[in-house]
Design a protein around this motif. Sequence first.
Motif, PDB file in Angstrom:
ATOM      1  N   GLU A   1       0.837  -1.209   0.000  1.00 25.32           N
ATOM      2  CA  GLU A   1       0.000   0.000   0.000  1.00 25.32           C
ATOM      3  C   GLU A   1       0.873   1.261   0.000  1.00 25.32           C
ATOM      4  O   GLU A   1       0.558   2.239  -0.704  1.00 25.32           O
ATOM      5  CB  GLU A   1      -0.906   0.006   1.233  1.00 25.32           C
ATOM      6  N   TYR A   2       1.940   1.239   0.761  1.00 28.02           N
ATOM      7  CA  TYR A   2       2.878   2.368   0.776  1.00 28.02           C
ATOM      8  C   TYR A   2       3.454   2.593  -0.614  1.00 28.02           C
ATOM      9  O   TYR A   2       3.461   3.724  -1.134  1.00 28.02           O
ATOM     10  CB  TYR A   2       3.993   2.093   1.784  1.00 28.02           C
ATOM     11  N   GLU A   3       3.935   1.522  -1.226  1.00 28.34           N
ATOM     12  CA  GLU A   3       4.597   1.658  -2.527  1.00 28.34           C
ATOM     13  C   GLU A   3       3.629   2.033  -3.640  1.00 28.34           C
ATOM     14  O   GLU A   3       4.032   2.616  -4.650  1.00 28.34           O
ATOM     15  CB  GLU A   3       5.327   0.349  -2.859  1.00 28.34           C
ATOM     16  N   SER A   4       2.332   1.727  -3.469  1.00 22.78           N
ATOM     17  CA  SER A   4       1.351   2.142  -4.469  1.00 22.78           C
ATOM     18  C   SER A   4       1.106   3.645  -4.431  1.00 22.78           C
ATOM     19  O   SER A   4       0.692   4.253  -5.421  1.00 22.78           O
ATOM     20  CB  SER A   4       0.031   1.393  -4.252  1.00 22.78           C
ATOM     21  N   LEU A   5       1.366   4.253  -3.276  1.00 20.00           N
ATOM     22  CA  LEU A   5       1.188   5.692  -3.127  1.00 20.00           C
ATOM     23  C   LEU A   5       2.495   6.458  -3.316  1.00 20.00           C
ATOM     24  O   LEU A   5       2.500   7.574  -3.843  1.00 20.00           O
ATOM     25  CB  LEU A   5       0.620   6.008  -1.735  1.00 20.00           C
ATOM     26  N   ILE A   6       3.598   5.879  -2.855  1.00 22.28           N
ATOM     27  CA  ILE A   6       4.886   6.585  -2.841  1.00 22.28           C
ATOM     28  C   ILE A   6       5.916   5.759  -3.603  1.00 22.28           C
ATOM     29  O   ILE A   6       6.396   4.730  -3.105  1.00 22.28           O
ATOM     30  CB  ILE A   6       5.359   6.811  -1.386  1.00 22.28           C
ATOM     31  N   SER A   7       6.230   6.201  -4.790  1.00 19.60           N
ATOM     32  CA  SER A   7       7.235   5.527  -5.613  1.00 19.60           C
ATOM     33  C   SER A   7       8.622   6.029  -5.222  1.00 19.60           C
ATOM     34  O   SER A   7       8.754   7.059  -4.555  1.00 19.60           O
ATOM     35  CB  SER A   7       6.981   5.800  -7.092  1.00 19.60           C
ATOM     36  N   PRO A   8       9.689   5.327  -5.639  1.00 22.96           N
ATOM     37  CA  PRO A   8      11.044   5.834  -5.360  1.00 22.96           C
ATOM     38  C   PRO A   8      11.272   7.236  -5.915  1.00 22.96           C
ATOM     39  O   PRO A   8      12.068   8.003  -5.362  1.00 22.96           O
ATOM     40  CB  PRO A   8      11.944   4.804  -6.051  1.00 22.96           C
ATOM     41  N   GLU A   9      10.556   7.584  -6.995  1.00 24.24           N
ATOM     42  CA  GLU A   9      10.733   8.901  -7.619  1.00 24.24           C
ATOM     43  C   GLU A   9      10.077  10.017  -6.801  1.00 24.24           C
ATOM     44  O   GLU A   9      10.400  11.197  -6.985  1.00 24.24           O
ATOM     45  CB  GLU A   9      10.159   8.908  -9.037  1.00 24.24           C
ATOM     46  N   THR A  10       9.134   9.665  -5.942  1.00 26.86           N
ATOM     47  CA  THR A  10       8.437  10.689  -5.150  1.00 26.86           C
ATOM     48  C   THR A  10       8.723  10.567  -3.657  1.00 26.86           C
ATOM     49  O   THR A  10       8.290  11.421  -2.877  1.00 26.86           O
ATOM     50  CB  THR A  10       6.915  10.607  -5.356  1.00 26.86           C
ATOM     51  N   ARG A  11       9.446   9.536  -3.265  1.00 29.83           N
ATOM     52  CA  ARG A  11       9.704   9.320  -1.841  1.00 29.83           C
ATOM     53  C   ARG A  11      10.709  10.332  -1.296  1.00 29.83           C
ATOM     54  O   ARG A  11      11.751  10.578  -1.887  1.00 29.83           O
ATOM     55  CB  ARG A  11      10.231   7.897  -1.601  1.00 29.83           C
ATOM     56  N   LYS A  12      10.379  10.920  -0.144  1.00 27.25           N
ATOM     57  CA  LYS A  12      11.271  11.854   0.546  1.00 27.25           C
ATOM     58  C   LYS A  12      12.231  11.078   1.450  1.00 27.25           C
ATOM     59  O   LYS A  12      11.871  10.008   1.969  1.00 27.25           O
ATOM     60  CB  LYS A  12      10.470  12.826   1.416  1.00 27.25           C
ATOM     61  N   PRO A  13      13.431  11.592   1.672  1.00 22.70           N
ATOM     62  CA  PRO A  13      14.329  10.946   2.633  1.00 22.70           C
ATOM     63  C   PRO A  13      13.675  10.843   4.013  1.00 22.70           C
ATOM     64  O   PRO A  13      13.068  11.807   4.493  1.00 22.70           O
ATOM     65  CB  PRO A  13      15.540  11.877   2.677  1.00 22.70           C
ATOM     66  N   GLY A  14      13.786   9.687   4.632  1.00 21.05           N
ATOM     67  CA  GLY A  14      13.208   9.496   5.957  1.00 21.05           C
ATOM     68  C   GLY A  14      11.741   9.138   5.961  1.00 21.05           C
ATOM     69  O   GLY A  14      11.153   8.933   7.027  1.00 21.05           O
ATOM     70  N   SER A  15      11.130   9.034   4.784  1.00 19.86           N
ATOM     71  CA  SER A  15       9.706   8.704   4.720  1.00 19.86           C
ATOM     72  C   SER A  15       9.475   7.327   5.344  1.00 19.86           C
ATOM     73  O   SER A  15      10.070   6.338   4.941  1.00 19.86           O
ATOM     74  CB  SER A  15       9.240   8.711   3.259  1.00 19.86           C
ATOM     75  N   ARG A  16       8.598   7.271   6.334  1.00 25.78           N
ATOM     76  CA  ARG A  16       8.395   6.023   7.074  1.00 25.78           C
ATOM     77  C   ARG A  16       6.989   5.447   6.913  1.00 25.78           C
ATOM     78  O   ARG A  16       6.736   4.283   7.236  1.00 25.78           O
ATOM     79  CB  ARG A  16       8.680   6.242   8.559  1.00 25.78           C
ATOM     80  N   ALA A  17       6.037   6.262   6.437  1.00 23.94           N
ATOM     81  CA  ALA A  17       4.660   5.779   6.296  1.00 23.94           C
ATOM     82  C   ALA A  17       3.855   6.711   5.409  1.00 23.94           C
ATOM     83  O   ALA A  17       4.196   7.889   5.243  1.00 23.94           O
ATOM     84  CB  ALA A  17       3.991   5.661   7.668  1.00 23.94           C
ATOM     85  N   ALA A  18       2.798   6.163   4.836  1.00 23.90           N
ATOM     86  CA  ALA A  18       1.763   6.967   4.191  1.00 23.90           C
ATOM     87  C   ALA A  18       0.569   6.965   5.137  1.00 23.90           C
ATOM     88  O   ALA A  18       0.077   5.902   5.532  1.00 23.90           O
ATOM     89  CB  ALA A  18       1.380   6.384   2.845  1.00 23.90           C
ATOM     90  N   ILE A  19       0.117   8.144   5.536  1.00 25.05           N
ATOM     91  CA  ILE A  19      -1.036   8.274   6.426  1.00 25.05           C
ATOM     92  C   ILE A  19      -2.252   8.629   5.571  1.00 25.05           C
ATOM     93  O   ILE A  19      -2.323   9.728   5.014  1.00 25.05           O
ATOM     94  CB  ILE A  19      -0.809   9.356   7.496  1.00 25.05           C
ATOM     95  N   VAL A  20      -3.164   7.689   5.433  1.00 25.63           N
ATOM     96  CA  VAL A  20      -4.370   7.892   4.625  1.00 25.63           C
ATOM     97  C   VAL A  20      -5.526   8.235   5.568  1.00 25.63           C
ATOM     98  O   VAL A  20      -5.729   7.560   6.586  1.00 25.63           O
ATOM     99  CB  VAL A  20      -4.704   6.633   3.801  1.00 25.63           C
ATOM    100  N   ILE A  21      -6.271   9.283   5.233  1.00 23.63           N
ATOM    101  CA  ILE A  21      -7.338   9.767   6.111  1.00 23.63           C
ATOM    102  C   ILE A  21      -8.659   9.791   5.351  1.00 23.63           C
ATOM    103  O   ILE A  21      -8.785  10.462   4.314  1.00 23.63           O
ATOM    104  CB  ILE A  21      -7.017  11.185   6.632  1.00 23.63           C
ATOM    105  N   ASP A  22      -9.621   9.043   5.850  1.00 28.45           N
ATOM    106  CA  ASP A  22     -10.978   9.086   5.315  1.00 28.45           C
ATOM    107  C   ASP A  22     -11.728  10.195   6.040  1.00 28.45           C
ATOM    108  O   ASP A  22     -12.015  10.093   7.242  1.00 28.45           O
ATOM    109  CB  ASP A  22     -11.670   7.740   5.507  1.00 28.45           C
ATOM    110  N   VAL A  23     -12.005  11.264   5.318  1.00 26.86           N
ATOM    111  CA  VAL A  23     -12.593  12.471   5.903  1.00 26.86           C
ATOM    112  C   VAL A  23     -14.099  12.301   6.027  1.00 26.86           C
ATOM    113  O   VAL A  23     -14.793  12.040   5.040  1.00 26.86           O
ATOM    114  CB  VAL A  23     -12.273  13.701   5.025  1.00 26.86           C
ATOM    115  N   TYR A  24     -14.616  12.425   7.247  1.00 30.48           N
ATOM    116  CA  TYR A  24     -16.059  12.330   7.439  1.00 30.48           C
ATOM    117  C   TYR A  24     -16.682  13.702   7.697  1.00 30.48           C
ATOM    118  O   TYR A  24     -17.914  13.839   7.644  1.00 30.48           O
ATOM    119  CB  TYR A  24     -16.399  11.363   8.575  1.00 30.48           C
ATOM    120  N   GLN A  25     -15.826  14.702   7.952  1.00 35.61           N
ATOM    121  CA  GLN A  25     -16.372  16.044   8.160  1.00 35.61           C
ATOM    122  C   GLN A  25     -15.296  17.084   7.846  1.00 35.61           C
ATOM    123  O   GLN A  25     -14.129  16.917   8.204  1.00 35.61           O
ATOM    124  CB  GLN A  25     -16.851  16.214   9.592  1.00 35.61           C
ATOM    125  N   CYS A  26     -15.737  18.130   7.153  1.00 34.80           N
ATOM    126  CA  CYS A  26     -14.868  19.270   6.839  1.00 34.80           C
ATOM    127  C   CYS A  26     -15.482  20.505   7.481  1.00 34.80           C
ATOM    128  O   CYS A  26     -16.690  20.736   7.370  1.00 34.80           O
ATOM    129  CB  CYS A  26     -14.758  19.439   5.326  1.00 34.80           C
TER     130      CYS A  26
END
Length: 544
Positions: A105-130
């Motif tokens: 799941e991480y690699e589907s969102l963050i490829s080596p071309e877009t990964r920042k140094p030190g990147s440890r996780a992708a935090i996905v948020i399902d928004v129920y209220q704005c």
Amino acid sequence: MTKFYNEIPENLIEWIKKQHMFWVASAPMSADGHVNVSPKGTADSFHVMNSRRVWYQDLSGSGVETISHIRENGRVTILFNAFEGPPRIVRLFGTGTVYEYGTEEYESLISPETRKPGSRAAIVIDVYQCQTSCGFAVPIYDFVTHRTQLLRMADIVESRDRASDPEIHQKPDGIKAYWVRKNLRSIDGLPGLLTAPDSKVTPVNNFDREGQRPKLQYSSSREGSAQSNGTNLVISFALGALVATTLPYILSATGKFDIWWTESTAPSSVSRIIRTSTPDQIILMAKYYDEIPESLIEWVKKQHMFWVASAPLGPGGHVNVSPKGTADCFHVVNSQRVWYQDLSGSGVETISHIRENGRITILFHSFEGPPRILRLYGIGTVYEFGTQEYESLITPETRKPGSRAAIVIDVYLCQTSCGYAVPIYNFVTHRTQLLRTFNMKESCDHAAASTEINPKGLRAYWKLKNLSSVDGLPGLLTAPDSKATFLSVFDKEGPRPKLSRLSSEDVDVLRTGATLAVGFAIGALVATALPRILSVTGNFSIRA
């Protein structure tokens, strides 16, 4: 004031994409757990998938609070607020999911071309209220640039993982070993990273080691541009080159500054330092104190704004984070007690959460000068307008229009961290819209009879907006019925801040273009007229 949506409106999506930073708030369920709020300011880290789902690239730090809290209860709140242009606050309330480095799941969102140094996780948020609100108390800042220290330092650590034996997946001085030491548990002992430290994927990132480093400015960009002219430009260029070349060496020799190079470009002596430094020495760690150190008290007093985070105990409760930016509202009593003057707003979350469980966290961070983050963890007490405790802290000579309570915080833990991911902004001025708005409401109360509540006055507003939180917890209890007279210090005729509808970058471009155009015109005029003037006076002759 406040508006709520079940999804993020399209116009807000476009606005969000233009913001340079955001804040993340989360909290554990335990009544004595630490509420967290963290600034996030690395470019291109926040992404909007659609009107109900967002995600961001979570970079390594000395703590793992957000990940731990999401694992426990899922609650997470994202805050954006406008520093430039029209004021605005946007909060995204959602349920978070953590996808660690090395997972599909991480690699589907963050490829080596877009990964920042030190990147440890992708935090996905399902928004129920704005939620949107006015942002009238957020100061005006000019964006300067993003800092790169965190990326540079994480890249140094990751380079060790790449340089070592590929069969060894956790080098003792690499990023994964750092995760093991610092990111496995939260302050409260909740699980943090679970799989990333043991991942067999070699860390690859998109960082440009030779890229430009940000330059810190110690005066506002508007002041600097006002002083700029052709002569100053030439002189400042020469001096800047000289200082930039020599000052780091001088400060490094005195031990007040560290010079960082990549291993491939560093002098041999510095290269040895980099190779032998531990990740903990490169990515500067959080420090904890039982009270606020004196040096930090002085620093706090110089800050123009702060953020307040709180949370209810219920599993479905909204975690809150609010920016506070009205001048002279925050006060330090001593090294273990602070308080601030709480101004009216369309919500009453902080007061309600303090009444329920007492937890509150205050965040300060540097926009100008050397980077720094400071968190004050404490137990809050609410003293409403009209009470003796309120009046002992806030006199009519110091009360702001709309002031509804004094929030007193007994600090039991003070934490500092690097702040290397916070962008550089220049402070411009404080906004006055909130003070003007509530000064008008208070004047309506003054005009009403003592036994009446003016429907346009502040007390009526409190009854309408501030009696309970979003989750139904009690808010203001006594202030709406107080018999005390509204007295405050506010200059109605004072200057109003001038807002620019353009970004600071656009303003700089236009200002530079105008300066060049004016200079060209004056130069052409002088070059054309001066010879003729001198010829007329006999000091110069023009030959056909």
